[in-house]
Motif scaffolding. Structure first.
Motif, short mmCIF file in Angstrom:
data_model
loop_
_atom_site.label_atom_id
_atom_site.label_comp_id
_atom_site.label_asym_id
_atom_site.label_seq_id
_atom_site.Cartn_x
_atom_site.Cartn_y
_atom_site.Cartn_z
N MET A 1 -12.00 -12.01 -18.34
CA MET A 1 -12.41 -11.37 -16.83
C MET A 1 -11.36 -11.78 -15.82
O MET A 1 -10.64 -11.48 -15.55
CB MET A 1 -13.31 -11.69 -16.59
CG MET A 1 -13.41 -11.27 -14.92
SD MET A 1 -13.81 -9.47 -14.91
CE MET A 1 -13.67 -8.83 -12.82
N ARG A 2 -11.81 -13.73 -16.36
CA ARG A 2 -10.22 -13.73 -15.49
C ARG A 2 -9.05 -13.53 -15.77
O ARG A 2 -7.79 -13.48 -14.92
CB ARG A 2 -9.96 -15.56 -15.24
CG ARG A 2 -11.50 -16.21 -14.75
CD ARG A 2 -11.48 -17.89 -14.65
NE ARG A 2 -12.10 -17.85 -14.18
CZ ARG A 2 -12.37 -19.04 -14.11
NH1 ARG A 2 -12.10 -20.76 -14.11
NH2 ARG A 2 -13.46 -19.67 -12.72
N MET A 3 -8.12 -13.74 -16.74
CA MET A 3 -6.95 -13.45 -17.31
C MET A 3 -6.73 -11.80 -17.13
O MET A 3 -5.20 -11.52 -16.42
CB MET A 3 -7.18 -13.20 -18.68
CG MET A 3 -7.26 -14.29 -19.67
SD MET A 3 -5.94 -16.03 -18.70
CE MET A 3 -4.81 -15.21 -19.69
N GLU A 4 -7.47 -10.81 -16.43
CA GLU A 4 -6.72 -9.41 -15.89
C GLU A 4 -7.10 -9.98 -14.46
O GLU A 4 -6.34 -8.97 -13.98
CB GLU A 4 -8.62 -8.66 -17.00
CG GLU A 4 -8.74 -8.43 -18.03
CD GLU A 4 -6.78 -7.12 -17.64
OE1 GLU A 4 -6.91 -6.29 -17.96
OE2 GLU A 4 -6.68 -7.27 -19.56
N GLU A 5 -7.92 -10.43 -13.87
CA GLU A 5 -7.85 -10.38 -12.55
C GLU A 5 -6.68 -11.34 -11.85
O GLU A 5 -6.04 -10.94 -11.37
CB GLU A 5 -9.14 -11.37 -11.92
CG GLU A 5 -8.86 -11.74 -10.41
CD GLU A 5 -10.24 -12.88 -10.14
OE1 GLU A 5 -9.47 -13.95 -8.98
OE2 GLU A 5 -10.94 -12.82 -10.54
N ILE A 6 -6.14 -12.42 -12.90
CA ILE A 6 -4.93 -12.97 -12.82
C ILE A 6 -3.10 -12.17 -13.22
O ILE A 6 -2.67 -11.68 -11.59
CB ILE A 6 -4.89 -13.94 -13.71
CG1 ILE A 6 -5.82 -15.27 -13.42
CG2 ILE A 6 -3.28 -14.72 -13.93
CD1 ILE A 6 -5.59 -16.29 -13.76
N ARG A 7 -4.03 -10.98 -13.65
CA ARG A 7 -2.54 -10.05 -14.62
C ARG A 7 -2.80 -8.97 -13.48
O ARG A 7 -1.73 -8.79 -12.80
CB ARG A 7 -2.71 -9.14 -15.93
CG ARG A 7 -2.01 -8.24 -16.45
CD ARG A 7 -2.34 -8.46 -17.51
NE ARG A 7 -1.79 -7.52 -18.28
CZ ARG A 7 -1.29 -5.88 -17.87
NH1 ARG A 7 -2.52 -5.30 -17.06
NH2 ARG A 7 -0.84 -4.61 -18.36
N GLY A 8 -3.19 -8.22 -12.85
CA GLY A 8 -3.33 -7.69 -11.27
C GLY A 8 -3.59 -8.02 -10.30
O GLY A 8 -2.21 -8.11 -9.44
N MET A 9 -3.26 -9.58 -10.25
CA MET A 9 -2.36 -10.33 -8.76
C MET A 9 -0.97 -10.50 -8.86
O MET A 9 -0.64 -10.65 -8.68
CB MET A 9 -3.40 -11.83 -8.60
CG MET A 9 -5.10 -11.44 -7.95
SD MET A 9 -5.43 -13.25 -7.69
CE MET A 9 -5.92 -13.95 -9.32
N LEU A 10 -0.24 -10.84 -10.31
CA LEU A 10 0.95 -11.04 -10.73
C LEU A 10 1.49 -10.19 -11.10
O LEU A 10 2.51 -9.66 -9.57
CB LEU A 10 0.87 -11.75 -11.82
CG LEU A 10 0.06 -12.87 -12.20
CD1 LEU A 10 0.68 -14.10 -13.51
CD2 LEU A 10 0.76 -13.97 -10.72
N LEU A 11 1.00 -9.01 -11.47
CA LEU A 11 1.43 -7.44 -10.68
C LEU A 11 1.80 -6.98 -9.26
O LEU A 11 3.01 -5.82 -9.07
CB LEU A 11 0.74 -6.22 -12.37
CG LEU A 11 0.96 -6.70 -12.94
CD1 LEU A 11 0.30 -5.64 -14.04
CD2 LEU A 11 2.11 -6.54 -14.25
N SER A 12 0.78 -7.03 -8.58
CA SER A 12 1.32 -6.71 -7.05
C SER A 12 2.30 -7.82 -6.87
O SER A 12 2.35 -7.84 -5.47
CB SER A 12 -0.31 -7.14 -6.48
OG SER A 12 -0.66 -8.70 -6.23
N LEU A 13 2.99 -8.81 -7.34
CA LEU A 13 3.71 -9.72 -6.40
C LEU A 13 5.11 -9.09 -6.59
O LEU A 13 5.52 -8.10 -7.74
CB LEU A 13 3.81 -11.07 -6.79
CG LEU A 13 2.98 -11.93 -6.63
CD1 LEU A 13 2.46 -12.95 -7.48
CD2 LEU A 13 2.46 -11.75 -5.37
N ASP A 14 5.91 -8.90 -5.71
CA ASP A 14 7.26 -8.62 -5.71
C ASP A 14 8.13 -9.97 -6.39
O ASP A 14 7.80 -10.87 -6.53
CB ASP A 14 8.09 -8.21 -4.04
CG ASP A 14 8.39 -9.59 -3.73
OD1 ASP A 14 7.27 -10.61 -3.69
OD2 ASP A 14 8.26 -9.32 -1.85
#
Length: 100
Positions: A1-14
């Motif tokens: 679960m955490r990996m998906e959460e981190i991945r989503g947050m990282l993808l939203s960054l410029d």
């Protein structure tokens, strides 16, 4: 679960914010385990994880010769505690970027 959460947050960054996250340094669980083995009785491992109150309490109890049990328990928990600390640091940085 955490990996998906981190991945989503990282993808939203410029690009610039992502570069800042890439420059973050994290604490190595193996190094903290070694510190816990040799200096954990003095609370050094807790101080390194910014747990000042429990570090002081561990130091005092160890000086009173009752902290040996606490030291043994931390030997088994320090790896997970380090990973949790790193996760919280990353989440704080990502929340800061998403707010700004």
């Amino acid at each position: 679960m955490r990996m998906e959460e981190i991945r989503g947050m990282l993808l939203s960054l410029d690009g610039q914010k992502l570069s800042s996250v890439e420059c973050m340094t994290f604490k190595d669980p193996m190094i903290l385990l070694l510190i816990s083995i040799f200096l954990g009785g003095l609370g050094v491992d807790r101080f390194m994880l910014n747990e000042i109150g429990t570090g002081v309490a561990k130091l005092i109890t160890c000086l009173l010769c009752v902290g040996v049990i606490w030291w043994l328990i931390d030997l088994f928990q320090i790896s997970d505690m380090t990973k949790e600390y790193n996760y919280k640091e990353l989440c704080m940085m990502l929340e800061y970027f998403n707010m700004g």
